[in-house]
Every structure is written in C-alpha cells, then in structure tokens.
Design a protein around this motif. Sequence first.
Motif, PDB file in Angstrom:
ATOM      1  N   LEU A  88       0.838  -1.204   0.000  1.00 27.69           N
ATOM      2  CA  LEU A  88       0.000   0.000   0.000  1.00 27.69           C
ATOM      3  C   LEU A  88       0.871   1.251   0.000  1.00 27.69           C
ATOM      4  O   LEU A  88       0.610   2.203  -0.740  1.00 27.69           O
ATOM      5  N   LYS A  89       1.899   1.247   0.834  1.00 22.67           N
ATOM      6  CA  LYS A  89       2.814   2.392   0.888  1.00 22.67           C
ATOM      7  C   LYS A  89       3.497   2.602  -0.464  1.00 22.67           C
ATOM      8  O   LYS A  89       3.573   3.727  -0.965  1.00 22.67           O
ATOM      9  N   ASN A  90       3.958   1.526  -1.069  1.00 21.11           N
ATOM     10  CA  ASN A  90       4.595   1.632  -2.390  1.00 21.11           C
ATOM     11  C   ASN A  90       3.615   2.174  -3.432  1.00 21.11           C
ATOM     12  O   ASN A  90       3.976   3.010  -4.264  1.00 21.11           O
ATOM     13  N   GLY A  91       2.376   1.702  -3.370  1.00 22.33           N
ATOM     14  CA  GLY A  91       1.352   2.189  -4.296  1.00 22.33           C
ATOM     15  C   GLY A  91       1.078   3.670  -4.101  1.00 22.33           C
ATOM     16  O   GLY A  91       0.911   4.419  -5.068  1.00 22.33           O
ATOM     17  N   LEU A  92       1.034   4.105  -2.837  1.00 22.21           N
ATOM     18  CA  LEU A  92       0.823   5.525  -2.536  1.00 22.21           C
ATOM     19  C   LEU A  92       1.914   6.375  -3.176  1.00 22.21           C
ATOM     20  O   LEU A  92       1.625   7.357  -3.861  1.00 22.21           O
ATOM     21  N   PHE A  93       3.163   5.987  -2.981  1.00 19.72           N
ATOM     22  CA  PHE A  93       4.254   6.790  -3.533  1.00 19.72           C
ATOM     23  C   PHE A  93       4.324   6.710  -5.054  1.00 19.72           C
ATOM     24  O   PHE A  93       4.715   7.680  -5.709  1.00 19.72           O
ATOM     25  N   ASP A  94       3.898   5.593  -5.632  1.00 21.26           N
ATOM     26  CA  ASP A  94       3.800   5.517  -7.091  1.00 21.26           C
ATOM     27  C   ASP A  94       2.777   6.538  -7.606  1.00 21.26           C
ATOM     28  O   ASP A  94       3.012   7.209  -8.615  1.00 21.26           O
ATOM     29  N   GLU A  95       1.641   6.646  -6.907  1.00 18.43           N
ATOM     30  CA  GLU A  95       0.614   7.614  -7.310  1.00 18.43           C
ATOM     31  C   GLU A  95       1.142   9.045  -7.193  1.00 18.43           C
ATOM     32  O   GLU A  95       0.941   9.860  -8.089  1.00 18.43           O
ATOM     33  N   ILE A  96       1.804   9.347  -6.088  1.00 23.22           N
ATOM     34  CA  ILE A  96       2.350  10.700  -5.891  1.00 23.22           C
ATOM     35  C   ILE A  96       3.364  11.031  -6.987  1.00 23.22           C
ATOM     36  O   ILE A  96       3.331  12.121  -7.568  1.00 23.22           O
ATOM     37  N   LYS A 113       3.299  13.996 -10.305  1.00 21.31           N
ATOM     38  CA  LYS A 113       4.385  14.904 -10.719  1.00 21.31           C
ATOM     39  C   LYS A 113       4.645  14.791 -12.221  1.00 21.31           C
ATOM     40  O   LYS A 113       4.837  15.797 -12.902  1.00 21.31           O
ATOM     41  N   LYS A 114       4.629  13.568 -12.739  1.00 17.89           N
ATOM     42  CA  LYS A 114       4.846  13.376 -14.178  1.00 17.89           C
ATOM     43  C   LYS A 114       3.729  14.024 -14.995  1.00 17.89           C
ATOM     44  O   LYS A 114       3.985  14.658 -16.014  1.00 17.89           O
ATOM     45  N   TYR A 115       2.493  13.846 -14.542  1.00 23.33           N
ATOM     46  CA  TYR A 115       1.366  14.439 -15.259  1.00 23.33           C
ATOM     47  C   TYR A 115       1.420  15.960 -15.216  1.00 23.33           C
ATOM     48  O   TYR A 115       1.120  16.614 -16.217  1.00 23.33           O
ATOM     49  N   ARG A 116       1.798  16.508 -14.092  1.00 21.63           N
ATOM     50  CA  ARG A 116       1.904  17.967 -14.001  1.00 21.63           C
ATOM     51  C   ARG A 116       2.975  18.482 -14.949  1.00 21.63           C
ATOM     52  O   ARG A 116       2.839  19.564 -15.523  1.00 21.63           O
ATOM     53  N   ASN A 117       4.046  17.723 -15.132  1.00 17.71           N
ATOM     54  CA  ASN A 117       5.123  18.142 -16.027  1.00 17.71           C
ATOM     55  C   ASN A 117       4.669  18.230 -17.481  1.00 17.71           C
ATOM     56  O   ASN A 117       5.161  19.065 -18.227  1.00 17.71           O
ATOM     57  N   ILE A 118       3.762  17.358 -17.888  1.00 16.00           N
ATOM     58  CA  ILE A 118       3.342  17.406 -19.299  1.00 16.00           C
ATOM     59  C   ILE A 118       2.055  18.194 -19.509  1.00 16.00           C
ATOM     60  O   ILE A 118       1.747  18.557 -20.638  1.00 16.00           O
ATOM     61  N   GLN A 119       1.322  18.443 -18.444  1.00 16.31           N
ATOM     62  CA  GLN A 119       0.027  19.106 -18.605  1.00 16.31           C
ATOM     63  C   GLN A 119       0.140  20.429 -19.351  1.00 16.31           C
ATOM     64  O   GLN A 119      -0.628  20.692 -20.274  1.00 16.31           O
ATOM     65  N   LYS A 132      -6.009  10.927  -9.687  1.00 19.84           N
ATOM     66  CA  LYS A 132      -4.831  10.486  -8.932  1.00 19.84           C
ATOM     67  C   LYS A 132      -4.857  11.041  -7.509  1.00 19.84           C
ATOM     68  O   LYS A 132      -4.494  10.349  -6.564  1.00 19.84           O
ATOM     69  N   LEU A 133      -5.285  12.287  -7.363  1.00 23.16           N
ATOM     70  CA  LEU A 133      -5.386  12.872  -6.026  1.00 23.16           C
ATOM     71  C   LEU A 133      -6.419  12.117  -5.182  1.00 23.16           C
ATOM     72  O   LEU A 133      -6.206  11.885  -3.980  1.00 23.16           O
ATOM     73  N   CYS A 134      -7.507  11.710  -5.795  1.00 23.77           N
ATOM     74  CA  CYS A 134      -8.503  10.884  -5.089  1.00 23.77           C
ATOM     75  C   CYS A 134      -7.895   9.530  -4.713  1.00 23.77           C
ATOM     76  O   CYS A 134      -8.122   9.027  -3.602  1.00 23.77           O
ATOM     77  N   ASN A 135      -7.127   8.944  -5.622  1.00 22.74           N
ATOM     78  CA  ASN A 135      -6.463   7.672  -5.334  1.00 22.74           C
ATOM     79  C   ASN A 135      -5.526   7.801  -4.138  1.00 22.74           C
ATOM     80  O   ASN A 135      -5.454   6.908  -3.290  1.00 22.74           O
ATOM     81  N   VAL A 136      -4.801   8.902  -4.073  1.00 20.56           N
ATOM     82  CA  VAL A 136      -3.888   9.136  -2.946  1.00 20.56           C
ATOM     83  C   VAL A 136      -4.678   9.139  -1.640  1.00 20.56           C
ATOM     84  O   VAL A 136      -4.259   8.541  -0.642  1.00 20.56           O
TER      85      VAL A 136
END
Length: 150
Positions: free
Chosen positions: A96-104, A108-114, A133-137
């Motif tokens: 779960l922790k790994n999944g959380l940090f993957d989402e975070i 960042k990647k999406y914000r870079n291309i947005q 993604k924010l909801c997923n977090v």
Amino acid sequence: MEENNIVESIVNNDIIDSVRSLVEDENHSIAFYNMLLNQVTDEEDVSIISDIMKNEVRHSDILKDVFYEITSTHISDTRSIYVENRCIIDNYPENLKNGLFDEINSIKKYRNIQNSMPDTKKYNMINEIITNKLCNVNMYNYLISKNIHK
C-alpha cells in the motif's frame, strides 16, 4: 520559419514520448493492482483497490486518446505484458505504501506534461487524470491508516 517547425517538432516528440511512457506506467499500475487484490481479504479493501484500478484503466484509455489526437496513430496496448513482470512483496501494508508513492510520483509526471498539451481539450484530459490520482492518494491514505498495524 524552419527553426519554428524544428522546435515544434521537438516539443511534439517530447509530448509523444511522455504520453507513451505514462501509458506504460498506467499499465504497470494495473498489473500491480491485480496482484495486490490477491493479497486482500477485506471486502472494503477489495472494493477500494478495485476502484483505484478502474481509475488506472480509465487513465490509460484517456492517454491513448491523447496520443491518437496528437499523432493520428493508435498506441499499442501492453497491459497483458505487465501482469507477469511486476514484482510485489508479500507485505500488504508495505505494498500500500509503495502504491501511494507511485501515485504521488505519477502526479508529478502528469503535471510536467500538462502545460505542454497543445490545446485546452488535451490539457483538461490530463487534468482529469491528475484529479483522479489525487482521489487515489486519499484512498491509499485511508487503506494505509486502516491496515497499519496488521
């Protein structure tokens, strides 16, 4: 005039490469959630993880639409490849922790291309993914707090 075309081509190639990479990331995530579901027995956790996984499938589909609109070509679907290649440890709270940090990190990647999106429609499509993604977090934070002592 030719210099502007070269710069535009480089920018478009960067966007195309970024979108292609994000599709692969989403497919990795889908495989991760499939395997994570095998570790879960709690019905509420299964429901939440399934909802997160549905979001990831939707994100992959949105990105494929963005890719098509930019390139007029379809991106290949590689979801089945990742099911066998994604490592998952036998520790549900740690996963779960790994999944959380993957989402975070993906936010960042999406914000870079947005801001590189060529028009408002595609910008809004990426914004929809970021919002999900924010909801997923938030769902991850709930699952982690619920399962921290298991």
